[in-house]
Design an enzyme around this catalytic site. Structure first.
Site, PDB file in Angstrom:
ATOM      1  N   LYS A   1      -1.540  -1.931  -0.028  1.00 38.23           N
ATOM      2  CA  LYS A   1      -2.558  -1.599   0.979  1.00 38.23           C
ATOM      3  C   LYS A   1      -3.241  -0.258   0.702  1.00 38.23           C
ATOM      4  O   LYS A   1      -4.222   0.076   1.355  1.00 38.23           O
ATOM      5  CB  LYS A   1      -1.934  -1.606   2.361  1.00 38.23           C
ATOM      6  CG  LYS A   1      -1.464  -3.001   2.757  1.00 38.23           C
ATOM      7  CD  LYS A   1      -0.959  -3.054   4.169  1.00 38.23           C
ATOM      8  CE  LYS A   1      -0.683  -4.479   4.596  1.00 38.23           C
ATOM      9  NZ  LYS A   1       0.609  -4.982   4.034  1.00 38.23           N
TER      10      LYS A   1
HETATM   11  C1  LIG Z   1       0.866  -6.267   4.151  1.00 41.43           C
HETATM   12  C2  LIG Z   1       1.820  -6.759   3.150  1.00 41.43           C
HETATM   13  C3  LIG Z   1       1.858  -8.103   2.777  1.00 41.43           C
HETATM   14  C4  LIG Z   1       0.995  -9.144   3.422  1.00 41.43           C
HETATM   15  O1  LIG Z   1      -0.368  -8.978   3.160  1.00 41.43           O
HETATM   16  P1  LIG Z   1      -1.442  -9.723   4.091  1.00 41.43           P
HETATM   17  O2  LIG Z   1      -2.751  -9.292   3.551  1.00 41.43           O
HETATM   18  O3  LIG Z   1      -1.217  -9.227   5.481  1.00 41.43           O
HETATM   19  O4  LIG Z   1      -1.191 -11.169   3.979  1.00 41.43           O
HETATM   20  C5  LIG Z   1       2.738  -8.476   1.776  1.00 41.43           C
HETATM   21  N1  LIG Z   1       3.556  -7.591   1.200  1.00 41.43           N
HETATM   22  C6  LIG Z   1       3.568  -6.287   1.545  1.00 41.43           C
HETATM   23  C7  LIG Z   1       4.521  -5.382   0.889  1.00 41.43           C
HETATM   24  C8  LIG Z   1       2.698  -5.831   2.518  1.00 41.43           C
HETATM   25  O5  LIG Z   1       2.716  -4.552   2.841  1.00 41.43           O
END
Ligand SMILES: *Cc1c(COP(=O)(O)O)cnc(C)c1O
Length: 429
Positions: A107
């Site tokens: 993210k």
């Molecule tokens: C947020 C997250 C996900 C999921 O991603 P989405 O875009 O919400 O489907 C998967 N793995 C990790 C480590 C995350 O932080």
């Protein structure tokens, strides 16, 4: 580029307004009015382009004139200052490592891009914006880090008490400055519901400008499409059909991958791999969308009972169930299977996967790859972010990288919140 609300009951807005508002007034998610494919020469020559150039060409149409080319390239250079390697762990099977950013979560890219766009939109005025974000784990740290010190932006992070890992909690509660962490008595869905309610509460919105930094925000969501282009650049020479398995919670990442496909990226198939929070998996089986409260798992960043981006995925497949089913699969795995997969990957390939990556790996196993296909699962967090589970499952010691160690020694600051009324009071004070 204009954005419309998927509830179709709000005016269209330019990119800047979609970013600053987060959610449309009718509570719908914003969606780009059009998606133009990139030229075939872009894909033919992608190996010769650096990551910033790839990202610039891919994202420019979604922003239009609102951020001039020079500034947009500067933002992207800053945001993409680390690697996105595909590491092959078996024949024709690789993992796209998305954890080389400052908080070691995928993210980071979306959060940093959004923060820098907002910094740009706020450059002239002193108008304060409050970013309100719910996190099931990794969003909070990435958003806190991405927005730290951005002028004119206060960040308020809601996280479920006792349901994020110690490292994750430290990452979002120790920065100070313009970042405040609220510890919510509840699960992630409660945090997300509170955020959604606050957006519609005119007592709050008439008093301060709120926006979201969850993947409902287009500036958080769209830059994730870069990952799929970067992966393609690295495995293109193998001449295989690419199948992506994306560990999914709110389905923002995989949805961005489908946007990349709309831009012309050759992708054979998408697999959404989930933990036991299986709303989409059940939907594909029954064609009935029946969200359930989220359940806690070892892949907690995916503990989402009602994935907010699924409506965008439906839109990308023209709201046609059979088109969706032909291009997209979803599978669910429990914690036991996840741990077993972590063990198998470690034993077979000497690779340490975190629980989210392991769920992605399982998705490829379940789908089964043909000899003409190359499978890529996204590794969305560094194993150190899920230290206890990884060390217990694999019986190893994971070395703690220095940027994590630094955070662990800092003191936690959070405000306990028990109800929506308490959140409201906090926001109005
Ligand atoms: C947020 C997250 C996900 C999921 O991603 P989405 O875009 O919400 O489907 C998967 N793995 C990790 C480590 C995350 O932080």
């Amino acid at each position: 580029m204009q954005y419309y609300s998927l509830h179709k009951d709000s005016p269209k807005v330019p990119f800047s307004e979609a970013v600053i508002k987060g959610l449309a007034p009718d509570r719908g998610l914003y969606f780009p009015e059009s998606i133009q494919s990139l030229s075939t020469s872009f894909f033919e020559n992608i190996e010769e382009l650096d990551n910033v150039e790839i990202a610039f060409q891919a994202i420019q149409q979604f922003i239009g004139e609102e951020i001039p080319e020079v500034e947009l390239r500067d933002i992207l250079t800053d945001v993409l200052s680390f690697d996105f390697p595909v590491v092959e762990i078996e024949d024709n099977l690789g993992t796209l490592e998305l954890f080389h950013g400052p908080t070691m979560a995928f993210k980071d890219v979306g959060a940093r891009f959004m923060a820098r766009c907002m910094g740009y939109f706020n450059r002239a005025n002193e108008n304060h914006v409050t970013v309100l974000v719910a996190t099931s784990g990794d969003t909070g740290g990435a958003v806190a880090n991405g927005f730290l010190g951005v002028k004119g932006v206060d960040v308020v992070i809601l996280y479920p008490k006792g349901k994020v890992s110690e490292i994750q909690e430290k990452q979002l509660t120790t920065l100070g400055q313009n970042i405040t962490a609220l510890e919510i008595d509840g699960v992630f869905d409660d945090c997300q519901d509170m955020v959604k309610t606050a957006f519609l509460d005119t007592d709050i919105t008439s008093y301060k400008q709120l926006t979201s930094a969850n993947s409902i925000n287009v500036a958080r969501w769209l830059p994730q499409l870069f990952y799929f282009l970067f992966a393609y650049k690295q495995v293109k020479s193998k001449g295989k059909d690419i199948v992506f398995s994306v560990p999914s919670g709110n389905f923002g990442n995989i949805c961005a991958g489908i946007v990349a496909q709309k831009l012309g990226l050759p992708v054979k198939h998408f697999i959404a791999s989930t933990n036991v929070n299986d709303t989409v998996v059940r939907y594909l089986e029954t064609s009935e969308y029946d969200p359930k409260p989220s359940k806690a798992t070892i892949s907690n960043a995916m503990d989402v009972g009602n994935p907010s981006n699924f409506i965008r995925i439906q839109q990308l497949f023209d709201n046609d169930f059979s088109i969706l089913k032909n291009n997209f699969s979803a599978y669910s795995f429990d914690d036991q299977q996840t741990k077993k997969a972590m063990g198998k990957i470690y034993k077979k390939s000497n690779y340490v996967a975190d629980p989210h990556g392991a769920v992605g790996y399982l998705g490829l196993q379940k789908q089964g790859l043909k000899s003409t296909e190359y499978g890529i699962f996204l590794e969305t967090a560094h194993p150190v972010k899920f230290l206890d589970v990884v060390e217990d499952t694999l019986n190893i010691k994971v070395e703690i990288p220095s940027q994590i160690q630094k955070v662990m020694n800092k003191e936690k600051h959070s405000i306990p919140i028990k109800s929506y009324e308490a959140l409201k009071e906090f926001l109005l004070q």
